[in-house]
Design an enzyme around this catalytic site. Structure first.
Site, PDB file in Angstrom:
ATOM      1  N   ILE A  35      -0.120  42.557  20.563  1.00 47.51           N
ATOM      2  CA  ILE A  35       0.381  43.672  19.746  1.00 47.51           C
ATOM      3  C   ILE A  35       1.871  43.540  19.469  1.00 47.51           C
ATOM      4  O   ILE A  35       2.444  44.369  18.776  1.00 47.51           O
ATOM      5  CB  ILE A  35       0.023  45.070  20.317  1.00 47.51           C
ATOM      6  N   SER A  67      12.816  13.901  29.861  1.00 50.14           N
ATOM      7  CA  SER A  67      12.045  14.894  30.598  1.00 50.14           C
ATOM      8  C   SER A  67      11.305  14.249  31.758  1.00 50.14           C
ATOM      9  O   SER A  67      10.601  13.251  31.584  1.00 50.14           O
ATOM     10  CB  SER A  67      11.024  15.568  29.676  1.00 50.14           C
ATOM     11  N   GLY A 126      -0.235  28.912  28.898  1.00 44.86           N
ATOM     12  CA  GLY A 126      -0.018  30.258  28.360  1.00 44.86           C
ATOM     13  C   GLY A 126       1.030  31.033  29.135  1.00 44.86           C
ATOM     14  O   GLY A 126       1.097  32.251  29.042  1.00 44.86           O
ATOM     15  N   GLU A 162      10.518  28.894  16.965  1.00 42.83           N
ATOM     16  CA  GLU A 162       9.049  28.823  17.093  1.00 42.83           C
ATOM     17  C   GLU A 162       8.382  29.022  15.727  1.00 42.83           C
ATOM     18  O   GLU A 162       7.493  28.273  15.334  1.00 42.83           O
ATOM     19  CB  GLU A 162       8.623  29.932  18.060  1.00 42.83           C
ATOM     20  N   ASP A 174       7.531  36.654  24.140  1.00 47.47           N
ATOM     21  CA  ASP A 174       7.799  35.627  25.152  1.00 47.47           C
ATOM     22  C   ASP A 174       9.304  35.387  25.319  1.00 47.47           C
ATOM     23  O   ASP A 174       9.822  35.367  26.438  1.00 47.47           O
ATOM     24  CB  ASP A 174       7.118  34.304  24.764  1.00 47.47           C
ATOM     25  N   TYR A 224      -5.072  32.057  16.758  1.00 52.06           N
ATOM     26  CA  TYR A 224      -3.948  32.996  16.790  1.00 52.06           C
ATOM     27  C   TYR A 224      -3.561  33.449  15.373  1.00 52.06           C
ATOM     28  O   TYR A 224      -3.466  34.641  15.090  1.00 52.06           O
ATOM     29  CB  TYR A 224      -2.752  32.324  17.481  1.00 52.06           C
TER      30      TYR A 224
HETATM   31  C1  GLA Z   1       1.607  34.387  22.589  1.00 54.20           C
HETATM   32  C2  GLA Z   1       2.693  34.686  21.575  1.00 54.20           C
HETATM   33  C3  GLA Z   1       3.255  36.090  21.795  1.00 54.20           C
HETATM   34  C4  GLA Z   1       2.133  37.138  21.860  1.00 54.20           C
HETATM   35  C5  GLA Z   1       1.020  36.681  22.800  1.00 54.20           C
HETATM   36  C6  GLA Z   1      -0.168  37.607  22.771  1.00 54.20           C
HETATM   37  O1  GLA Z   1       2.123  34.336  23.872  1.00 54.20           O
HETATM   38  O2  GLA Z   1       3.737  33.751  21.700  1.00 54.20           O
HETATM   39  O3  GLA Z   1       4.184  36.399  20.791  1.00 54.20           O
HETATM   40  O4  GLA Z   1       1.635  37.399  20.576  1.00 54.20           O
HETATM   41  O5  GLA Z   1       0.584  35.363  22.513  1.00 54.20           O
HETATM   42  O6  GLA Z   1       0.163  38.849  23.275  1.00 54.20           O
END
Ligand code: GLA
Length: 388
Positions: A35, A67, A126, A162, A174, A224
């Site tokens: 959201i 790295s 994730g 990004e 994030d 996504y």
């Molecule tokens: C990823 C995206 C975030 C968010 C989540 C879902 O982590 O980078 O911006 O949309 O998915 O909540």
């Protein structure tokens, strides 16, 4: 993390001592999923897993980067004079993107760096390894070049990298969670206004266990972007009847009316998740402030079910982990975290049950999926910092 090992490695690779070392965390989202790009509330926190970077200054305009996670790639080299995206530069594109947008914003960077990177966020799990790398690079540049860049500016710049440089259409959560991380606090962020508040994360007697499906998830090739366009399409229709700018502006009491206007069962399910999840975030922060972990746990469960049935971003692996967690003693709640389609889930588990929890959930997962899950206890940490 053994910093001296990392610094010795730097010295061996670049034949010079590092001048400084930095760290940026990863994140878990407690609740408020999918959201952020719908103008909603999210409630993530920074964790102590993250990305380390050691650097030394150069007198020319070159960046030479290495790295420890991708040693076979060797040293990758690029110049301040050519910061265009280049797929051959692999993970270094995140660093190039940060440099490009810092320069575009008017910051002065006129010489290069040697940089060694090491990350202990499992790749593709994730837990935002890419946002961690972006915010790490912002912190390195801020300190080394003495830039005037606030945490919020760093978060927005990371998102721009990004979205525009890497080409992933992600939201602001994030980078914000990482850039503004605070030990023992979660971040309540209103993605519409970018107003935020640190809320104490007090869960005495309980732990957040991160459960990794070990199924890689790549935002770029996941559904996504499809979810985002479904939401955009529903918003366009709703704007004709409601005075709203983002989906999360819609009130829950208007959902029935919205169903008729959207007139598309799939799009409506996406909207239903969005609106109910926003309400759950408010309820969850209240529950946490009242130290009502039972209610907090129930909201985690409801969030997972909504992501499974209405938003359809969980999949067999995440559902198996959540179900196994729900079936295990001492668990107050469990849900997927992040984008979904693989990656990680979290569970709120009584401290005395953690060991048996991991054993039982892993056994159930392995039986169903055919390979093991991984488990980490989340410690909530600070945002980016210089560590040496
Ligand atoms: C990823 C995206 C975030 C968010 C989540 C879902 O982590 O980078 O911006 O949309 O998915 O909540």
């Amino acid at each position: 993390m053994d910093l001296s090992f990392f610094q010795e490695k730097f010295t061996a690779v670049f034949e010079t001592r590092p001048k400084a070392s930095f760290f940026a965390p990863g994140r878990v989202n407690l609740i408020g999923e999918h959201i952020d790009y719908n103008g909603g509330l999210v409630f993530p926190c920074a964790i102590t897993l993250g990305t380390y970077g050691s650097v030394s200054k150069r007198s020319d305009k070159l960046f030479r980067v290495y790295s420890l996670n991708f040693e076979s790639l060797g040293i990758i080299e690029f110049s301040l004079d050519d910061l265009a995206y280049n797929s051959a530069h692999n993970w270094c594109n995140y660093l190039k993107g940060v440099l490009k947008y810092l320069l575009a914003a008017g910051h002065t960077i006129d010489s290069g760096l040697n940089i060694a990177i090491f990350g202990n966020i499992p790749n593709g799990s994730g837990l935002s390894s890419s946002a961690s790398l972006e915010i790490l690079m912002c912190k390195i540049c801020t300190d080394i070049y003495d830039l005037n860049l606030s945490s919020v500016e760093a978060a927005l710049l990371g998102k721009k990298v990004e979205n525009e440089y890497i080409g992933v259409n992600s939201g602001i959560m994030d980078q914000f969670a990482i850039a503004l991380g605070k030990e023992e606090h979660a971040l309540l962020l209103d993605c519409n206004t970018q107003k935020y508040q640190h809320i104490p994360f007090q869960i005495e007697g309980y732990s957040i266990v991160i459960m990794n499906t070990n199924k890689r998830r790549e935002l770029a090739d996941s559904k996504y972007n499809e979810r985002r366009s479904e939401c955009e399409s529903a918003l366009l229709k709703l704007k004709k009847s409601f005075n709203i700018q983002a989906l999360c502006d819609l009130k829950e009491e208007n959902l029935d009316e919205a169903a008729a206007i959207i007139n598309h069962p799939t799009e409506f399910k996406r909207v239903k998740h969005t609106i109910t999840e926003n309400t759950r975030v408010i309820a969850a922060t209240k529950a946490l402030e009242a130290r009502d972990l039972i209610t907090f746990g129930k909201l985690l469960n409801a969030s997972h079910l909504s992501l499974k049935d209405d938003y359809e971003v969980t999949g067999r692996e995440l559902d198996t982990l959540a179900q196994a967690a729900w079936n295990t003693e001492g668990v107050l709640g469990a849900r997927m975290t992040g984008a979904g389609f693989g990656g990680c889930a979290i569970a709120l588990v009584a401290d005395e049950n953690v060991e048996i929890f991991i054993e039982k959930v892993n056994a159930a997962y392995t039986k169903e999926i055919g390979y093991e899950a991984s488990f980490y206890i989340a410690s909530i940490g600070n945002g980016p910092k210089q560590i040496h």
